[in-house]
Design a protein around this motif. Structure first.
Motif, PDB file in Angstrom:
ATOM      1  N   ASN A   1       0.625   8.518  -6.249  1.00  0.00           N
ATOM      2  CA  ASN A   1       1.601   8.817  -7.018  1.00  0.00           C
ATOM      3  C   ASN A   1       3.009   7.875  -6.685  1.00  0.00           C
ATOM      4  O   ASN A   1       3.993   7.866  -7.209  1.00  0.00           O
ATOM      5  CB  ASN A   1       2.351  10.314  -6.867  1.00  0.00           C
ATOM      6  CG  ASN A   1       1.396  11.075  -7.452  1.00  0.00           C
ATOM      7  OD1 ASN A   1       0.944  10.752  -8.713  1.00  0.00           O
ATOM      8  ND2 ASN A   1       1.085  12.253  -7.194  1.00  0.00           N
ATOM      9  N   GLY A   2       2.944   7.212  -5.468  1.00  0.00           N
ATOM     10  CA  GLY A   2       3.724   6.194  -4.895  1.00  0.00           C
ATOM     11  C   GLY A   2       3.733   4.961  -5.548  1.00  0.00           C
ATOM     12  O   GLY A   2       4.672   4.207  -5.453  1.00  0.00           O
TER      13      GLY A   2
ATOM     14  N   GLU B   1       1.013  -1.100  -0.108  1.00  0.00           N
ATOM     15  CA  GLU B   1       0.045   0.042  -0.057  1.00  0.00           C
ATOM     16  C   GLU B   1       0.724   1.178   0.043  1.00  0.00           C
ATOM     17  O   GLU B   1       1.884   1.286   0.584  1.00  0.00           O
ATOM     18  CB  GLU B   1      -0.824  -0.029   1.191  1.00  0.00           C
ATOM     19  CG  GLU B   1      -1.872  -1.013   1.257  1.00  0.00           C
ATOM     20  CD  GLU B   1      -2.917  -0.846   0.274  1.00  0.00           C
ATOM     21  OE1 GLU B   1      -3.408  -0.079  -0.141  1.00  0.00           O
ATOM     22  OE2 GLU B   1      -3.241  -2.068  -0.386  1.00  0.00           O
ATOM     23  N   THR B   2       0.627   2.237  -0.724  1.00  0.00           N
ATOM     24  CA  THR B   2       1.338   3.372  -0.770  1.00  0.00           C
ATOM     25  C   THR B   2       0.498   4.643  -0.159  1.00  0.00           C
ATOM     26  O   THR B   2      -0.976   4.318   0.033  1.00  0.00           O
ATOM     27  CB  THR B   2       1.554   3.935  -2.090  1.00  0.00           C
ATOM     28  OG1 THR B   2       0.450   3.985  -3.044  1.00  0.00           O
ATOM     29  CG2 THR B   2       2.431   2.734  -2.868  1.00  0.00           C
TER      30      THR B   2
END
Length: 41
Positions: free
Chosen positions: A11-12, A6-7
């Protein structure tokens, strides 16, 4: 091999191609590291 994490933001999200032999070596090194943690504080 793919690992999903999970970011914090969309954008990650990244995709980094790696040959299978690199993934295999990382797994071997990780297993060695985890085994060493049992014996060395």
């Amino acid at each position: 091999m793919t690992q999903r994490m999970e970011t914090k933001t969309p954008n990650g999200v990244r995709s980094v191609p790696a040959p299978d032999w690199v993934i295999d070596e990382l797994l071997v090194k990780r297993a060695w590291y985890e085994r060493q943690r049992q014996f060395v504080p």
